[in-house]
Design an enzyme around this catalytic site. Structure first.
Site, short mmCIF file in Angstrom:
data_model
loop_
_atom_site.label_atom_id
_atom_site.label_comp_id
_atom_site.label_asym_id
_atom_site.label_seq_id
_atom_site.Cartn_x
_atom_site.Cartn_y
_atom_site.Cartn_z
CB ALA A 36 -5.18 -3.93 -5.19
CB THR A 37 -3.04 0.89 -3.34
OG1 THR A 37 -3.92 0.44 -2.30
CG2 THR A 37 -3.02 2.41 -3.35
CG ASN A 69 -13.86 -2.27 -0.21
OD1 ASN A 69 -14.24 -1.82 -1.29
ND2 ASN A 69 -13.56 -1.49 0.81
CG HIS A 113 -3.09 -7.69 1.72
ND1 HIS A 113 -4.05 -7.29 2.63
CD2 HIS A 113 -2.95 -6.66 0.86
CE1 HIS A 113 -4.45 -6.06 2.34
NE2 HIS A 113 -3.80 -5.65 1.27
CB THR A 120 14.84 -4.88 -6.97
OG1 THR A 120 15.94 -4.08 -7.39
CG2 THR A 120 15.28 -6.32 -6.77
CB CYS A 154 -9.39 2.63 4.07
SG CYS A 154 -8.84 1.12 3.30
C1 LIG Z 1 -7.73 -3.96 -0.28
C2 LIG Z 1 -8.25 -3.36 -1.52
C3 LIG Z 1 -7.45 -2.53 -2.31
C4 LIG Z 1 -6.04 -2.16 -1.92
O1 LIG Z 1 -5.21 -3.27 -2.06
P1 LIG Z 1 -3.70 -3.23 -1.47
O2 LIG Z 1 -3.10 -4.46 -2.04
O3 LIG Z 1 -3.87 -3.27 0.01
O4 LIG Z 1 -3.06 -1.99 -1.95
C5 LIG Z 1 -7.98 -2.01 -3.45
N1 LIG Z 1 -9.23 -2.28 -3.82
C6 LIG Z 1 -10.04 -3.08 -3.10
C7 LIG Z 1 -11.42 -3.35 -3.56
C8 LIG Z 1 -9.58 -3.63 -1.92
O5 LIG Z 1 -10.38 -4.40 -1.20
#
Ligand SMILES: *Cc1c(COP(=O)(O)O)cnc(C)c1O
Length: 382
Positions: free
Chosen positions: A75-76, A155, A205, A243, A328
């Site tokens: 998600a990052t 989160n 994840h 890839t 984080c």
């Molecule tokens: C965990 C999280 C992310 C980052 O996701 P990754 O897949 O670990 O890069 C971004 N936004 C929110 C709201 C999250 O909880």
């Protein structure tokens, strides 16, 4: 010593064994492991089929077309691609981005990087309930606003934004709506068409899939163009080269299938566990809930404890794996910017702990956690 009870599902979830089983089939020579971009042989075509199957599984959960899913490393990266990729591609239309002060760091730091690049950012403040009021968003919209980025589920707090109402505001001003939905998949319904979402970040994840894989939903529309951040090979229709990790993608697909079939039942069971957890602490003095339960997912419970020091409490609770604010920023002693952002006093934010439950949390674990917390609090208060 026994392994600590894992109550940090909002930081990451364990991989569901059914997901791990699927992933294992895409690693070794006897499995479907090949490069999905290899067009010259059968193993390559098979890998491509696996990737395309998973693309459909992810798309199905959110009501999208498979062609609207771009694989990323998480998600990052999806947040970076959405914000930087969209703002750079749409410079000519406008330079203004709207987001909020309680977004994940993947949004906050990306928006700051855009500010350094010359873009303008308006930082919306949430209400005490951790949500962004649509009226506040409406007031921030300008003629040169091209993108609004707000999260689905916070989160740290679990607070759920009213995405339909927010998207109506965005679209009334002809801007584009990006949603970070990393915490929302499998927790709340997420239909991009119903909710009016144009770009949406997903992670594997946080929903019993593997780490290191995610996706960005990109609505098929002439208005929505992104500039690539990662070049080389032109994978993912030029939006994200590299890839494709067949095993990670197959795992994320399976995780999303399970989220679709089991997410609601998971949440119902977890809501009962959360109630049991809170009931078990109910008679303790000076325990504050930092979330407005009426607008939050049940799997995240953020509590502050009067009369104890946050670090000492965490030390005393070594039998439970929990998070102070958010994983984080657990290296720094600054209180959570999210809690401060919703008006929790600094002293109370410093003693906050985030308990987050998931698919594998049991009643016995909840009861053991309650006993641990009660013991720690009474000991520390002396
Ligand atoms: C965990 C999280 C992310 C980052 O996701 P990754 O897949 O670990 O890069 C971004 N936004 C929110 C709201 C999250 O909880």
């Amino acid at each position: 010593m026994n392994a600590p009870i894992y109550l940090d599902y909002a930081a990451t979830t364990p991989v569901d064994p059914r997901v791990a089983e699927v992933m294992a089939r895409h690693l070794t020579l006897d499995g479907i492991f090949a490069n999905p971009a290899s067009r010259s042989h059968m193993p390559g075509w098979q890998a491509e089929q696996v990737v395309e199957g998973a693309r459909r599984q992810v798309a199905d959960l959110i009501g999208a077309d498979p062609r609207e899913i771009v694989w990323t490393s998480g998600a990052t990266e999806a947040d970076n691609l959405a914000l930087i990729g969209f703002m750079r591609a749409n410079r000519a239309r406008g330079m203004h981005l709207v987001t909020s002060t309680i977004e994940h760091k993947a949004i906050i730091d990306t928006a700051r990087a855009l500010e350094a690049e010359g873009f303008e950012v308006t930082w919306l403040e949430p209400g005490h309930d951790g949500r962004i009021a649509p009226a506040r968003l409406a007031a921030a919209m300008r003629d040169d606003t091209v993108l609004v980025s707000l999260m689905a589920v916070n989160n740290e707090l679990g607070s759920i934004n009213d995405l339909a109402a927010l998207s109506a505001v965005v679209h009334a001003r002809d801007a584009v709506f990006h949603v970070d939905a990393a915490q929302a998949v499998g927790r709340i319904p997420l239909d991009v068409v119903e909710l009016g979402i144009d770009l949406m970040s997903l992670s594997g994840h946080k929903v019993y899939g593997p780490k290191g894989v995610g996706a960005l939903y990109v609505k098929r529309s002439p208005d929505i163009r992104l500039e690539a951040l990662i070049h080389g090979g032109g994978h993912e229709r030029g939006m994200r080269s590299g890839t494709l990790p067949t095993h990670q993608i197959a795992g994320m697909g399976e995780a999303f299938v399970l989220a679709e079939s089991e997410g609601e039942a998971d949440q119902t069971r977890i809501a009962a566990l959360a109630e049991r957890f809170l009931a078990g602490l109910d008679d303790l003095e000076g325990v504050h809930r930092n979330t407005d339960v009426t607008v939050a997912v049940p799997n995240i419970v953020n509590l502050s404890f009067d009369g104890v020091d946050g670090e000492s409490l965490l030390m005393a609770l070594r039998g439970i794996a929990v998070s102070t604010g958010s994983a984080c920023n657990s290296a720094s002693v600054e209180p959570s910017y999210v809690l401060q952002g919703i008006g929790v006093p600094r002293s109370r934010a410093l003693t906050a702990l985030r308990f987050s439950f998931g698919r594998f949390t049991t009643e016995a674990e909840i009861d053991a956690a309650i006993a641990d917390i009660r013991h720690a609090i009474t000991t520390l208060r002396g």
